[in-house]
Design a protein around this motif. Sequence first.
Motif, short mmCIF file in Angstrom:
data_model
loop_
_atom_site.label_atom_id
_atom_site.label_comp_id
_atom_site.label_asym_id
_atom_site.label_seq_id
_atom_site.Cartn_x
_atom_site.Cartn_y
_atom_site.Cartn_z
N ALA A 226 42.02 47.68 32.65
CA ALA A 226 41.32 48.53 32.53
C ALA A 226 42.51 49.73 32.01
N TYR A 227 43.38 49.89 33.42
CA TYR A 227 44.94 50.47 33.22
C TYR A 227 46.07 49.48 33.81
N THR A 228 47.10 49.53 34.04
CA THR A 228 47.71 48.42 34.64
C THR A 228 47.86 48.73 36.45
N GLY A 229 47.57 47.90 36.76
CA GLY A 229 47.09 47.65 38.05
C GLY A 229 45.58 47.49 38.76
N ALA A 230 44.56 47.92 37.67
CA ALA A 230 43.14 47.67 38.12
C ALA A 230 42.71 46.21 38.13
N GLU A 231 41.68 46.56 39.49
CA GLU A 231 40.69 44.83 39.36
C GLU A 231 39.68 45.50 39.39
N ASN A 232 38.69 44.62 39.78
CA ASN A 232 37.06 44.18 39.33
C ASN A 232 36.84 45.82 40.61
N ARG A 233 36.52 46.72 40.67
CA ARG A 233 35.73 46.68 42.13
C ARG A 233 34.96 48.12 42.04
N ARG A 234 33.85 47.90 42.41
CA ARG A 234 32.63 48.35 42.46
C ARG A 234 32.80 49.84 42.81
N GLY A 235 32.14 50.44 41.97
CA GLY A 235 32.16 51.95 42.24
C GLY A 235 30.71 52.63 43.26
N LEU A 236 31.02 53.66 43.43
CA LEU A 236 30.23 54.35 44.61
C LEU A 236 28.40 53.74 44.16
N PHE A 237 27.89 54.43 42.79
CA PHE A 237 26.67 54.15 42.15
C PHE A 237 26.35 52.63 42.39
N ASP A 238 27.65 51.53 42.33
CA ASP A 238 27.17 50.08 42.49
C ASP A 238 26.62 50.20 44.29
N GLU A 239 27.54 51.38 45.13
CA GLU A 239 27.71 51.42 46.84
C GLU A 239 25.72 51.60 47.08
N ALA A 240 25.68 52.53 46.38
CA ALA A 240 24.09 53.38 46.71
C ALA A 240 23.28 52.86 45.66
N ASP A 241 22.88 51.24 44.92
CA ASP A 241 22.11 51.52 44.14
C ASP A 241 20.99 50.67 45.25
N GLY A 242 19.55 51.22 45.28
CA GLY A 242 18.26 51.51 46.24
C GLY A 242 18.46 52.13 47.03
N GLY A 243 19.30 52.32 46.94
CA GLY A 243 19.29 54.66 48.00
C GLY A 243 20.02 55.59 47.49
N ILE A 244 20.55 56.34 48.43
CA ILE A 244 21.14 57.73 47.31
C ILE A 244 22.56 58.48 47.44
N ILE A 245 22.77 58.76 46.22
CA ILE A 245 23.84 59.05 45.78
C ILE A 245 24.76 60.87 45.91
N PHE A 246 25.18 61.30 47.25
CA PHE A 246 25.51 62.78 47.43
C PHE A 246 26.31 63.03 47.06
#
Length: 471
Positions: A226-246
């Motif tokens: 996506a940009y120089t040095g970018a890797e496949n990385r999960r975001g906070l919404f991925d981490e919060a799937d099935g739960g809550i994000i504040f």
Amino acid sequence: MLNINGFKVNSVDYILIVDKEFTVTYNTRFDKRVNTDLSLIESEEYLNKNLFEIYPSIEKDANTSSIVRCITTGEIVVKKFQNFNDFNGNKYCTHNITIPLIHNGKIIGAVELVKDIKTIENITDDNYKLKYLEDFFIVNNASKSTFNSIITNDIKMLKAIEQAKTMSIIESPTLIYGETGTGKEIFVQAMINYSGISRDKVIIQNCAALPQNLIESILFGTSRGAYTGAENRRGLFDEADGGIIFLDELNSIPYDVQGKLLRVLQDGSFRPVGSNVQKKVNVKIIAAMNEDPLEAIKNQHLRKDLFYRLSSGMIFLPPLRERKGDILLFVNYYIKEYNVMYGKNVKGITKALENFFMNYHWEGNVRELKHIIESMVSLSDCEILDVQNLPAYMYDRIFNDGKANTNTETDKKIFINFEDYNLKKKLVEKEKEIIKEVLKITKGNKTRAGEILGIPRQTLKYKIDKLNIEQ
């Protein structure tokens, strides 16, 4: 030896201090007076530079930084085995105790006590490497908060609690807004606990604590290239799937990223940065901001369409000065708390100090009151706290406000209880006092008492009844 929740430190190697903008103001790791191995590094290479410039590896995943977490939560943070690189490519592994710097009830920075463990390249024992799992906890963790933890007798706050309970158990998003220090974080944590959702599925992020150019990738993840040095990385919404994000400080999210957030609110879908693949998540969003939403829209800090999507679940927390009935509740609560913490025996406050608390503006709200009481209890040996026990900065704020020639006599009215100068009330009290004294002298003989007072017996009898004077 410093011992915080079982984490013992008998010495520190370095001290790092940053302001609320993550500008490094002090760092003994690169100070020649402390580290003689760094003779080629000049102070201008690290002082007044951004934390993410000095430690670029932290920028790739700011959520792993104890400094970021501390400024985000306003609590003492302890992190063991934090791995990072400095701007010269040196690798470190440290134990950190990070303490927020709070002034006037507002977070102004953080100081971190650092203990070096081992440099990563010196670790050869595979079993030891397994210990490099993130070990992160917050002292006085707000995650223990429940609705019963909220101290209030205020009608508006009690209604807000009932509204928050309802919003806790439905999927609709919630926006909590109010001034800094009004208790938004406690409300959110109480909602999370009330919802019954596992803490493993709860993500908390202060959006104001992140560099603007990283917010989108942190929230939604990145795709390789996506940009120089970018890797496949999960975001906070991925981490919060099935739960809550504040999302704290929602109004700090850039306008274009708010548009992407709106899409998640509408149908739960988003694309990671640099990806063509649509992702779907089921996440309850709780957001908070210290700016009135309509003002935020006017100032272009909040998208109008995002506001409309959140408007069905908005909770307003009034400032402390608008719920004066809670002020003394907090004073008494924190006196008891800090008596225990500091081994003191403070029993209360004077009327003059009470008048000050009741008339003060409380720009930092409950957080400011909390830290003022802590300062007064910890530094005073008095059983009854008085105006003279207030922190020194309060006098400058009250009397001078940073200006010369301020009319201090006018400003001192904040300490005055105007009821003490109510002439009618004072005359009634004095009259009652004199009549009681004369009746005592005459042993209850009203005729004789009337003669001494210079009034007829019938008039005296009327006044005794009116003033509820016991005989």
